[in-house]
Design an enzyme around this catalytic site. Structure first.
Site, PDB file in Angstrom:
ATOM      1  N   ARG A   1       9.193  33.317  61.133  1.00 31.10           N
ATOM      2  CA  ARG A   1       8.443  34.152  60.182  1.00 31.10           C
ATOM      3  C   ARG A   1       8.319  33.453  58.836  1.00 31.10           C
ATOM      4  NH1 ARG A   1      11.908  38.383  61.688  1.00 31.10           N
ATOM      5  NH2 ARG A   1      13.327  37.808  60.011  1.00 31.10           N
TER       6      ARG A   1
ATOM      7  N   ASN B   1      14.414  36.046  72.093  1.00 30.29           N
ATOM      8  CA  ASN B   1      15.425  37.080  72.318  1.00 30.29           C
ATOM      9  C   ASN B   1      15.067  38.365  71.596  1.00 30.29           C
ATOM     10  OD1 ASN B   1      15.981  36.192  69.736  1.00 30.29           O
ATOM     11  ND2 ASN B   1      18.197  36.099  69.986  1.00 30.29           N
ATOM     12  N   PHE B   2      13.771  38.691  71.585  1.00 30.55           N
ATOM     13  CA  PHE B   2      13.357  39.973  71.020  1.00 30.55           C
ATOM     14  C   PHE B   2      13.791  41.107  71.938  1.00 30.55           C
ATOM     15  CE2 PHE B   2      10.138  37.009  69.263  1.00 30.55           C
ATOM     16  CZ  PHE B   2      10.380  37.224  67.919  1.00 30.55           C
TER      17      PHE B   2
ATOM     18  N   ASP C   1      27.408  35.226  73.342  1.00 32.37           N
ATOM     19  CA  ASP C   1      26.251  34.444  72.892  1.00 32.37           C
ATOM     20  C   ASP C   1      26.280  33.034  73.476  1.00 32.37           C
ATOM     21  OD1 ASP C   1      24.902  36.257  71.270  1.00 32.37           O
ATOM     22  OD2 ASP C   1      26.121  35.777  69.514  1.00 32.37           O
TER      23      ASP C   1
END
Lengths: 386, 384
Positions: free
Chosen positions: B38, B98-99, B171
């Site tokens: 972004r 990973n949305f 993770d």
């Protein structure tokens, strides 16, 4: 069709690190032949976890070695040696996890194997690498945890060293080896060349700790310290941890202390509302919550926190997990039929490809179970000169 | 073949740790990894500082996870930017995100739409808990995945509350599994010229992590494991497996014959058949703990070595980082970038390298994590 269909893996490794890598390759579609010595085979066959045995072998062995074939060979016997060379010539991948020098003494180190099959990908796990003062030490999981600094990360500062209760060094090293092997198989598809892929459990454990280690390597004056209560991660600020409630435990992840103070009706937290103090005052914040959370049930706290999008969860044990729809909707358990008519219930490969689950189907081999069939196969295909 | 993935381009839409850790390893193995971020803020990990350490405007944590990558800024809600990203997708090999479920559909970059642009794309997707069931919308965060997976009950001693592992294990393993799936799909693509969708979740990775204990539990009538009363290191293993206090320090003792151990440690109470190691676990550990406190770690290690029993001293980070064994694996790596978006003086970060060696060599790229949008202009230019 699984993605690695057509690849042949020879797995010379024992126990967990190497065999777990071979298991993953099997789950992804490779054919894995486990090469074992005739007298007893993989020591893991007799390593009983809490005395649980299925059809004469440890559940541990069954879990790690399903979907593999079994071949026995005495690597010091010249006739067996010829058979192994025939297998090496047709294999794509070899996996070994002996101490440094052992494969060389057997005449199966990378240069020797490369001479037989230049396109082979040779995956090798050692405990501590091929150099240095620890190179001849046993590469056993708990010892790696002890030597790599890992035992000072879990639990709280009053606990003394805390081992991670899962063989994390074995599993993490095996998983890393799979990455190296598959990258090399891909590279071979481009260049036509084989490769020697090596990882030590020590290097894998250093990579596993790359967050705290980078802090110390970058700023040597820093200290990595566990919280004094309800420790969870040495580097994370604020409430982050597991807390006892009136009827169980709740996990509180990252979130603003001010929000927790309000939502949990815990005014004692208010003095710690400034995010700038969330790390330095971590112990005080945790102690307040450790005193406060037992006053209500887990469900009560979740009903206050979840609607506000505070990251939290119930802490479950295996019995609770198995009965939870969140677990059952993953469809992650599978039943593998055993030779003697029984069944092994185990978890499946955690990766899905094209929305499909990669199910296993074969039980772990009996010692040397497929030896004759594999020898016949080599003979039928031209005695290994293929 | 030091860089087996040379020529592979990865577009990383992932943030934080799991997806970017997969990207890091692919970069280590030779891929070109471009973070799609972004404008203005980028990967949220840039501002997630651990111990408040920032380097050239980005958290040291971000630097740790994202070295050797490029950064391209795009607002996926802006049609022009999205069109550019689709051009990148057309020529890339791998993408990861990973949305939460539904986000990529809304943007128009779910697998079906990406396949229409690039049928050979390997599309990697990380979720917290899979794509169905009551946890679908639960935040996919490491501690929460540990919490629901039962993992907390394996570490620590019996009288303790559940204890999470002190690293982002969910993770890191999930990212590793993602890379495994992506690499297997790349191997298949070489033969079959087909793309793939690769999906992993934090929870499935945590189940897989516990597979040996879970398999025992699932096949012994679901008897719950109990951590030992003291020196627990594996709830399913008998004595002596664990860490013990000595007169001057600590010692880790692995597996071995109890009668040998009794001899080596001058502790007759341990001289029972190995079949009792699990049944009498706690009383044997108690006897061992008492005995070990009567002498030093060095003393016991020498005796155990003489009997070929597996044990070791414990190191903390200060001891480890100055130890010749740490130096022998040459694990530290210096990476560098120019400060202030490429206009300033060079800044350096010392971190760890890829643990995998290929043909005797480890990748040692000195390229630091990118400044936000550091490569936007050059990538746009190349698209012209």
């Amino acid at each position: 069709m699984k993605p690695l269909d057509g690849l042949l893996v020879l797995d010379f490794s024992q126990f967990l690190s190497g065999p777990s890598a071979a298991l993953r390759l099997a789950d992804l579609g490779a054919r894995v032949i486990k090469i074992e010595r005739p007298d007893g085979g993989d020591d893991c066959r007799n390593l009983y976890l809490s005395d649980c045995v299925l059809e004469d072998e440890s559940t541990l062995f069954h879990a790690i070695n399903r979907d593999k074939e079994g071949f026995t060979a005495d690597l010091k016997n010249p006739a067996h040696r010829t058979e192994i060379e025939a297998l090496i010539r047709r294999a794509d991948i070899l996996i070994a996890n002996f101490r440094p020098g052992v494969m060389a003494r057997l005449g199966l180190d990378y240069p020797a194997v490369k001479a037989l099959n230049p396109q082979l990908i040779y995956g090798e796990i050692t405990g501590y690498g091929n150099e240095g003062p620890w190179k001849n030490r046993p590469g056993q999981d708990l010892l790696l945890q002890a030597l790599s600094g890992l035992t000072w990360l879990s639990g709280s500062s009053k606990d003394g060293p805390v081992a991670m209760g899962v063989p994390v060094a074995d599993i993490f090293t095996g998983a890393q080896l799979v990455q190296g092997i598959l990258a090399a198989v891909y590279g071979r598809g481009v260049t036509g060349e084989g490769a020697h892929v090596e990882i030590s459990m020590l290097e894998a454990m250093l990579d596993f700790q790359f967050e705290p280690l980078t802090i110390l390597l970058h700023e040597p004056s820093q200290k990595i310290e566990r919280a004094s209560v309800n420790g969870a991660h040495t580097l994370v600020a604020g409430a982050y941890g597991f807390y006892r409630t009136a009827d169980g435990y709740i996990a509180l992840s990252m979130g603003r202390v001010a929000d927790l103070a309000q939502l949990l009706d815990c005014p004692a937290l208010l003095p710690y509302s400034d995010p700038a103090c969330a790390f330095s005052e971590r112990d005080a914040i945790k102690q307040i919550l450790a005193d406060h959370m037992p006053t209500q049930t887990t469900a009560h706290w979740l009903s206050l926190l979840e609607p506000a999008d505070i990251w939290c969860a119930e802490v479950l044990d295996w019995d609770q997990l198995m009965n939870h729809d969140g677990f059952n909707s993953l469809d992650i358990l599978q039943q593998i039929p055993l030779e003697g008519g029984g069944k092994l219930t185990t978890s499946r490969c955690p990766i899905r490809i094209d929305e499909s689950i990669l199910w296993g189907n074969k039980p772990a081999p009996k010692l040397g179970q497929h030896r004759n069939a594999i020898l016949q196969e080599i003979k039928n295909n031209g005695g290994g000169n293929e | 073949m030091l860089q087996p993935l040379k020529g592979v381009t990865v577009l990383e839409f992932s943030q934080y740790l799991a997806g970017p850790y997969a990207g890091l390893r692919l970069a280590d193995l030779g891929a070109r990894v471009i973070k799609i971020e972004r404008p203005g803020s980028g990967d949220a990990c840039r501002q997630l500082a651990t111990k408040d350490i920032m380097v050239d405007g980005d958290s040291l944590l971000f630097h740790t996870i994202n070295r050797n990558k490029e950064s391209f800024c795009a607002d996926l809600k802006n049609p022009d930017d999205l069109a550019t990203v689709k051009k990148l997708i057309a020529s890339a090999d791998v993408m990861t995100h990973n949305f939460r479920p539904g986000v990529m559909e809304k943007i128009g970059l779910d697998y079906a739409q990406v396949q229409a642009i690039n049928p050979q794309m390997i599309y990697g997707e990380v979720s917290g808990y899979g794509n169905s069931g009551p946890w679908v919308h639960k935040p996919g965060q490491d501690l929460l995945a540990q919490a629901v997976s039962g993992l907390g009950w394996l570490t620590g001693n019996q009288d303790q509350d559940p204890i999470p592992l002190g690293l982002a294990i969910a993770d890191m393993l999930c990212g590793t599994h993602l890379a495994q799936g992506i690499l297997a799909a790349l191997v298949r693509r070489q033969k079959q010229a087909c793309g793939a969708k690769v999906q992993v979740s934090l929870l499935e990775s945590m189940i897989d992590f516990q597979f040996e204990g879970l398999t025992t539990y699932l096949n012994n009538g679901r008897q719950m494991p109990t951590r030992s009363e003291l020196a627990n290191a594996h709830a399913f293993l008998g004595a002596p497996y664990g860490i013990y206090k000595t007169q001057d320090d600590w010692i880790a003792i692995s597996m071995g014959s109890l009668s040998q151990l009794a001899l080596a440690l001058e502790c007759p109470a341990l001289d029972v058949p190995n079949s009792q190691a699990f049944k009498q676990r706690d009383s044997l550990k108690e006897a061992l703990a008492m005995q070990l406190q009567t002498n030093t770690t060095d003393y016991w290690l020498a005796r155990m070595q003489a009997h070929d029993l597996w044990a070791s001293e414990l190191l903390d980070y200060d001891q480890l980082l100055t130890h010749p064994a740490f130096k022998a694996v040459s694990m530290s790596l210096q990476v560098t970038r120019k400060a202030d978006g490429g206009n300033g003086a060079p800044v350096q970060v010392t971190t760890t390298r890829c643990p995998i060696r290929i043909n005797g060599e480890a990748s040692t790229s000195s390229k630091a994590a990118p400044s936000l949008g550091a490569d936007t202009a050059s990538i746009l230019e190349a698209l012209q």
